[in-house]
Structures are given as C-alpha cells and as structure tokens.
Write a protein that holds these residues in place. Structure first.
Motif, PDB file in Angstrom:
ATOM      1  N   GLN A  94      25.109 -47.679 101.611  1.00 45.12           N
ATOM      2  CA  GLN A  94      24.791 -48.262 102.914  1.00 45.12           C
ATOM      3  C   GLN A  94      25.890 -48.031 103.942  1.00 45.12           C
ATOM      4  OE1 GLN A  94      21.863 -49.464 103.765  1.00 45.12           O
ATOM      5  NE2 GLN A  94      21.198 -48.840 101.726  1.00 45.12           N
ATOM      6  N   GLN A  95      27.061 -47.539 103.480  1.00 41.47           N
ATOM      7  CA  GLN A  95      28.143 -47.252 104.418  1.00 41.47           C
ATOM      8  C   GLN A  95      27.949 -45.908 105.103  1.00 41.47           C
ATOM      9  OE1 GLN A  95      31.247 -47.622 101.498  1.00 41.47           O
ATOM     10  NE2 GLN A  95      31.830 -49.640 102.238  1.00 41.47           N
ATOM     11  N   LEU A  96      26.913 -45.148 104.731  1.00 39.84           N
ATOM     12  CA  LEU A  96      26.638 -43.868 105.355  1.00 39.84           C
ATOM     13  C   LEU A  96      25.491 -44.016 106.347  1.00 39.84           C
ATOM     14  CD1 LEU A  96      26.829 -41.424 102.296  1.00 39.84           C
ATOM     15  CD2 LEU A  96      28.615 -41.998 103.928  1.00 39.84           C
ATOM     16  N   LYS A  97      25.695 -43.459 107.523  1.00 43.69           N
ATOM     17  CA  LYS A  97      24.668 -43.512 108.559  1.00 43.69           C
ATOM     18  C   LYS A  97      24.308 -42.086 108.968  1.00 43.69           C
ATOM     19  CE  LYS A  97      24.872 -46.616 111.828  1.00 43.69           C
ATOM     20  NZ  LYS A  97      23.549 -47.291 111.800  1.00 43.69           N
ATOM     21  N   ILE A  98      23.019 -41.780 108.992  1.00 44.08           N
ATOM     22  CA  ILE A  98      22.567 -40.449 109.392  1.00 44.08           C
ATOM     23  C   ILE A  98      22.717 -40.295 110.903  1.00 44.08           C
ATOM     24  CG2 ILE A  98      20.602 -38.876 109.500  1.00 44.08           C
ATOM     25  CD1 ILE A  98      19.574 -40.034 106.950  1.00 44.08           C
ATOM     26  N   LEU A  99      23.403 -39.238 111.303  1.00 43.26           N
ATOM     27  CA  LEU A  99      23.603 -38.942 112.722  1.00 43.26           C
ATOM     28  C   LEU A  99      22.680 -37.845 113.226  1.00 43.26           C
ATOM     29  CD1 LEU A  99      27.512 -39.017 112.885  1.00 43.26           C
ATOM     30  CD2 LEU A  99      25.913 -40.889 113.331  1.00 43.26           C
ATOM     31  N   GLY A 100      22.206 -37.006 112.328  1.00 45.39           N
ATOM     32  CA  GLY A 100      21.342 -35.919 112.775  1.00 45.39           C
ATOM     33  C   GLY A 100      20.983 -34.988 111.639  1.00 45.39           C
ATOM     34  N   LEU A 101      20.151 -34.030 111.962  1.00 40.17           N
ATOM     35  CA  LEU A 101      19.688 -33.023 111.015  1.00 40.17           C
ATOM     36  C   LEU A 101      20.416 -31.719 111.310  1.00 40.17           C
ATOM     37  CD1 LEU A 101      17.618 -32.066 108.839  1.00 40.17           C
ATOM     38  CD2 LEU A 101      16.060 -31.575 110.730  1.00 40.17           C
TER      39      LEU A 101
END
Length: 401
Positions: A94-101
C-alpha cells in the motif's frame, strides 16, 4: 523327637479397606500421567501438521514485519514461482502509488510508481502468471530476476525488488524518465560522433561488466537502452539473458532480428561475442540514420540478408568510426572485436577515459534538451489509484495488466 521343619509364613492380612484405597490412588496417578502424555502427543502432532515446511536452499526468508502465509502447503500456482518471487501480502504494497503507464505489451505492463515510504520513483514490470505458463517461460522469467540480482553497475538497469501476487509477478527497477535511445534517435535522425563515442564507451563498459560475470544479454538494441535524467545510458530488459559458464555455448535463436549476429540467426553455437555484433548494428544505425540491413520476415531470410550485406558506412562517418564498425560487424565471431580491453585501446576512443564516474561527470546536453522539450509538450501526467498488489480491477480506476 521329630526333625525340625520350616514352613513359609503367610503374609499378614491387610487391614479392611486399606488395600483398595492404596491401589486406587496409584491407578489414578498413572491414569493422570497417561492422559497428560496423550494430550501432549496430540498437541505435538497438531503443531507438526501446522508447521510450515523448511525453506528450500537459497529461498529468501520473510522480511521483518511481513505477514506469514496462512496456508501450508502453498498452492502450486504460488509455489511455482518461489524463491525468486517471494510472497508479499497486499497490505505490504500500500506504500506504492501508481503514477502512470510507461509501456504495455503482449507479455506484460510497465508502470511508473511512487514508493511513498522512500519518496522515490520506480518502474514496475507486471507479468501475468498465466502468460508465463502459457508461453512456457517460467525458467527464463526466474533467470531474469536471478541475473539482475547479481548486477550493480552505473550503466546497467539494476533490480530493486521482485515479488508475486495471486495472479501476477512484479519486477521493480529504478525509473528512467527520459525515455529510451530509440525515441531519441527517431526524433533526431542520427547523432553526432561525440555523442556516439560517449554512448559507445558506456555500453562497452556495461557489456564488459556483464561478460565478466558470464552473462550474455542477447537483446542489445536501442529500445532496451534507457536514458537517465542526465542523459546517460542504462542497459535494461534481461528477459532473454542467460548465464554461460566458461566454455559454454548457447543455441537458442532469440533476440531482435535486425540486431542478431549471424551465428545466432544460424542456430549457434554462440557466446558473448554476439552482444558485440548487436552493439555494432546499434552504432551503425546511430551514425547513418538507418539500419545496415532492413528487417526480414524470419531468421532464415534475415541470415541471408546479413551474409549479403557489405556494411559500408556512409561518407559522413569518420575513418576511425568506420574501422570500429567493421571490426564489430565481422561475421566470424572469433575475429570480431569482443573484449573490453581491445575496445578501450581502439583509435575511435583515443582520449576517452573508460571510467564510469568520469563519463557521468557531465550531463549529455542533447538528451537533457530533448527531455525538457518533451515535458513541455506533454504537460503533467495523469495520476492513477493507489497501487494494488495484484492489480484487481476497480470500477473507477481500471488498472492495466
């Protein structure tokens, strides 16, 4: 007088009720001990059944704070990918957040993610387990991670972490936001020799480092060379790499047709010299603005074209660079330039220090300027939802992969 006789004296009679009480007390004591032993045996047997099996040799132990796997033995769909892809609970990601593809292909997806704890951006390659099994690439997928765990070099894209969810494998590396060498070449048409010399030195150091470890990359091409924020190179994508021991040879026909050495196209045997041929094709293309041999429909047609090609460099290329290209694009791998110390002493690199720190000292202005122009044209990238360890689809934010 009669002879004296000796008769056994009968035991004294017990007191009334004493014998039954004494016997009962001993029987009760022994029965109690027996019950305790039986309960202990049942407890030990239960613990043995619930205890997880010992780790396999080389398997990584769980990190402090990680949740234990609730079910043993593990489902086959999970255990197949151990130990190269440890199990991570969804809460741990949960400490990882998707910023883009970053990219999406037939085999997987690459995401740009933010590690909120370390405040650092990474790239995560997401591979569906179903695709790995369907393509029968389990061994190669595990070898890719094993190889990258050995690597630590300024011009090689190194592994950050790897783990698995229920349906996906995750390979995390540092993020290079400037794009790849192919995009730079496609936008400019060709590069100046000063830039080619710098890139060639950095790639030669990367290949020499890998070959010293016994690793043959097998897919050196512009698309697999990333550019960092200062414009320097990072060789990436070890999906086709292989570890070759001393004297070992490979026979698998793999790679990208336009970059494949003739000994690879013919089915081997081949070794690390094949990577230096690919470097020659890459440098020729950067200098000439086009590939020396156009792509063909299959490896046999490509081999025929490679054997017919003269590999004559265009007139705009210097004599020293022409000489380097001719020595790299030699069809005989034994006569090909394929050792780092031979590259370092080549005329084309006269005055160049093959020291990674010195090569990285100055930014590559050409790349930095191209990055600024691209960022201004694209604007800010859209944000995604919080990172889902197993990419479960969400109605509001459908995740790729």
């Amino acid at each position: 007088m009669g002879a004296a006789t000796s008769e056994a004296e009968p035991p004294p009679e017990p007191l009334q009720g004493a014998e039954s009480s004494w016997v009962r007390s001993w029987k009760n004591l022994l029965a109690g001990i027996g019950g305790t032993v039986a309960r202990l045996e049942r407890s030990w047997a239960t613990r043995r059944r619930l205890r997880p099996p010992p780790p396999h040799p080389g398997e990584k132990l769980p990190r402090p704070g990680e949740k234990a796997v609730p079910e043993w033995p593990l489902p086959q769909f999970v255990s197949l990918f151990l130990p190269e892809f440890p199990i991570r609970p969804p809460a741990g990601q949960q400490q990882l957040k998707i910023l883009g593809l970053v990219a999406k292909g037939s085999f997987g997806t690459v995401l740009k993610v933010l590690d909120c704890r370390r405040e650092k951006v990474f790239a995560v390659k997401v591979v569906p387990k179903v695709e790995v099994l369907r393509r029968d690439t389990l061994k190669q997928c595990k070898e890719e991670v094993s190889i990258q765990r050995q690597i630590s070099h300024p011009f090689v894209h190194c592994l950050g972490d790897s783990w698995q969810g229920q349906r996906h494998l995750f390979i995390m590396c540092t993020y290079c936001g400037t794009g790849d060498l192919y995009a730079l070449w496609a936008s400019l048409g060709h590069l100046e020799e000063t830039t080619i010399r710098l890139f060639a030195a950095e790639l030669a150091l990367a290949l020499g480092y890998l070959h010293d470890l016994g690793i043959v990359h097998r897919d050196v091409k512009m698309e697999n060379i990333l550019l960092d924020e200062r414009g320097h190179l990072k060789l990436t994508d070890f999906g086709l790499s292989r570890q070759l021991g001393r004297g070992q040879r490979a026979r698998t026909i793999c790679g990208t047709l336009q970059y494949m050495a003739p000994e690879v196209l013919s089915g081997g045997p081949y070794s690390h010299a094949a990577d230096w041929w690919s470097l020659g094709v890459l440098l020729f293309t950067l200098a000439a603005g086009q590939f020396p041999v156009p792509p063909e429909r299959d490896h046999l047609a490509m081999l025929a074209s490679v054997n017919r090609c003269s590999y004559e460099s265009p007139g705009s290329v210097s004599r020293k660079l022409c000489l380097l290209l001719s020595e790299l694009l030699c069809r005989n791998p034994l006569r090909r330039l394929h050792h780092l110390h031979h590259v370092e002493s080549h005329l084309f690199f006269r005055g160049v220090s093959f020291d990674a720190e010195l090569l990285q000292k100055q930014p590559v202005e050409l790349v930095v300027a191209a990055r600024r122009a691209e960022e201004a044209a694209l604007g800010p990238s859209p944000a995604f939802a919080d990172f889902d360890c197993d990419l479960l689809p969400s109605p509001s934010h459908p995740c790729p992969g």
